[in-house]
Write a protein that holds these residues in place. Structure first.
Motif, short mmCIF file in Angstrom:
data_model
loop_
_atom_site.label_atom_id
_atom_site.label_comp_id
_atom_site.label_asym_id
_atom_site.label_seq_id
_atom_site.Cartn_x
_atom_site.Cartn_y
_atom_site.Cartn_z
N VAL A 99 0.86 -1.18 0.00
CA VAL A 99 0.00 0.00 0.00
C VAL A 99 0.90 1.23 0.00
CG1 VAL A 99 -1.68 1.36 1.31
CG2 VAL A 99 -1.95 -1.12 1.16
N PHE A 100 0.66 2.14 -0.94
CA PHE A 100 1.42 3.38 -1.00
C PHE A 100 0.69 4.47 -0.23
CE2 PHE A 100 2.60 0.95 -4.70
CZ PHE A 100 3.98 1.07 -4.73
N PHE A 101 1.45 5.29 0.48
CA PHE A 101 0.81 6.42 1.15
C PHE A 101 1.65 7.68 0.93
CE2 PHE A 101 3.61 6.98 4.80
CZ PHE A 101 4.23 5.75 4.90
N ASP A 102 1.02 8.82 1.11
CA ASP A 102 1.67 10.12 0.98
C ASP A 102 2.11 10.41 -0.46
OD1 ASP A 102 2.88 12.59 1.73
OD2 ASP A 102 4.81 11.58 1.79
N ARG A 103 3.13 9.70 -0.93
CA ARG A 103 3.59 9.95 -2.30
C ARG A 103 2.97 8.91 -3.24
NH1 ARG A 103 9.98 11.08 -0.89
NH2 ARG A 103 9.60 12.88 0.46
N PRO A 104 2.11 9.36 -4.15
CA PRO A 104 1.40 8.42 -5.02
C PRO A 104 2.36 7.66 -5.93
CG PRO A 104 0.49 10.66 -5.17
CD PRO A 104 1.77 10.75 -4.43
#
Lengths: 338, 338
Positions: free
Chosen positions: A148-153
């Motif tokens: 899961v990616f967060f903050d920076r797409p």
């Protein structure tokens, strides 16, 4: 030969393939080609190879450990995201491992490879500033484990992104300065290689356009948004003479620029109104206090980890890129009160 | 039976001992008794058992990964220690894994057990507030792998501690308040179960004694030093009426007490002079700025990791508890300028 006792070495000998390759193939490693895997699996069946159940369970069972990979834990925003992740993980009975890339791609690659050998059950990552190819992350995805990616797409296929709407946040920040009468607004932007900073710049530009204010390329300063970058940019701003507003993509650069203005007797907000981004604790304490954008960091951490656990436990699979956007909030303080 | 192909299962069958116990014994796990280990090793030799070299190297080789275990990354001091560790580790080609105990012993135990299965090459730890027994750490030590303690001292045999001289730092802070004319000095102390806070309290008491100031138990407030604790204690201070000095074991509680004083129009430093501990970034920014003790966090991280690498690489073994003390520094700001 006792058919039930055939070993990896027997397969290796029979095919003339190195035993470590055989082992990898039997573990369905992405490092072995499909063709070779097929050959090895056929021979293994033929020889009656059975995996050592202990070693195999060691490899396939869950480790009850997830990892968070991010640029720098010392940033308040990231520390809060981690707090949200720890809270969710603790309830779910998971351990959390934290690794810093320090915005360096080589480090990030090494970290992912360590996490692969440690068999963590899932990864949450805010990619480094240098990460423009995703091979190392694809290698992890190929093990059928979620990211899961967060903050920076990040536009890796079949992954979930948890972010705020950076375009909208920037639009609102710029619109706020315009509504306070600013006409010549500088933007401190981060690296345009990073989608996040492209979105923030786009929001700034859109707000100017909507208000029929001319876009001036000299008003956009791209940097790493460090303290030093803030001072350097502040010097340039004073040379431009007519600047009356500053919207910075982080608080760090905004605050160091404000300190420089103060040292040159340029008044904030009377001469130059300032808006930052991140709501670092220091932004509420400095004088004048800094108008800034607050991201729901704790919520981002909770949502990212909940979505990760859903994938780990229910084996729900994402078949396309998903973007989950949370709302941010403009906190108006003294630095923009004209 | 082919002697060279004897398996763990053969040993297990011959002795009537579970194969996982056999496997553990062959890996010299601390979870198997000496007696059982002896029996198993004897039988293994007898049957001509040879370890699978691939699996074995997997188990015995270095992972090039070290771990930092600490209460909370969000504290500035810990973030700086980690920065020092990352710098040294990067030069040495090591990955760093960070884990938070959140000052909870159960979490710390789970973390150590995860680090054992991940085979990290060494651990640096600032133990949780609840850690008063060290079995989980002893289990790691028994694998013949090094532990270095930092910040919070721990008397586990054959380990190195890297700390500042907390007694001396506290003595200096209290002496500073006395030299500014304070006669009724309150001390905010952390849990007395923790050696670190015992040392800080002892330094405070020693300074009072040296100046022939009576020790008053009502002037010593033990808490977790949170913001809320600071406010609660500040209320009590104002009820005591005659307090003219405050020395707090951290900046967090000192700053929230100062805010409370301000809200009640009690002046700092004129009515009550204040000294904190940690030199959090906010301490330089608030008004009045806070006199505090700066710990060389980056140096602590570098020294702790260098000492860890020495043990990992040269196999130098510590045969007694070692304490390495670094110097701290009293930073005098406005909160104590009477």
């Amino acid at each position: 030969m006792n058919k039930n006792k055939a070993t990896i070495h027997d397969i290796s000998k029979a095919l003339g393939i190195d035993s470590s390759t055989v082992s990898r193939a039997l573990n369905d490693s992405p490092r072995v080609s499909k063709k070779t895997k097929g050959k090895i699996l056929k021979k293994a069946k033929e020889l009656g190879y059975q995996r050592n159940s202990l070693a195999s369970s060691l490899r396939t069972s869950k480790t009850q450990t997830i990892a968070v990979v991010l640029p720098r834990i010392s940033r308040h925003f990231f520390a809060r995201v981690i707090a949200g992740i720890e809270e969710t993980a603790h309830k779910a009975g998971y351990n959390v491992i934290i690794c810093q890339s320090l915005d360096n791609l080589e480090r990030e690659k090494k970290i992912i490879s360590t996490l692969i050998s440690n068999r963590v059950d899932g990864i949450m990552i805010s990619i480094s500033m240098e990460t423009t190819n995703y091979e190392h992350l694809e290698a992890y995805k190929k093990l059928d484990k979620p990211i899961v990616f967060f903050d920076r797409p990040c536009e890796l296929p079949n992954c979930i992104n948890v972010n705020i709407d950076n375009f909208q946040a920037s639009f609102d920040a710029t619109q706020h300065l315009i509504s306070r009468g600013c006409k010549h607004i500088v933007h401190f932007s981060g690296s345009q290689k990073i989608e996040l900073y492209r979105q923030r710049k786009a929001g700034y530009i859109a707000a100017l356009e909507k208000n029929n204010i001319k876009i001036n390329d000299h008003y956009i300063f791209e940097s790493n948004l460090s303290e030093e970058d803030g001072i350097r940019a502040a010097k340039k701003i004073l040379r431009l003479k007519n600047i009356d507003g500053l919207y910075s993509s982080n608080d760090t650069a905004a605050i160091s620029a404000m300190k420089y203005f103060k040292s040159k007797r340029v008044r904030v907000p009377e001469d130059i109104a300032v808006v930052g981004f991140n709501n670092d604790p220091i932004s509420a304490v400095i004088e004048p206090s800094l108008t800034t954008i607050n991201q729901p960091a704790l919520e981002i951490g909770k949502m990212a980890s909940n979505l990760l656990f859903e994938q780990i436990n229910n084996k729900t699979k994402t078949t396309k890129i998903q973007f989950r956007l949370l709302n941010s909030e403009l906190i108006i303080r003294h630095s923009s009160k004209k």
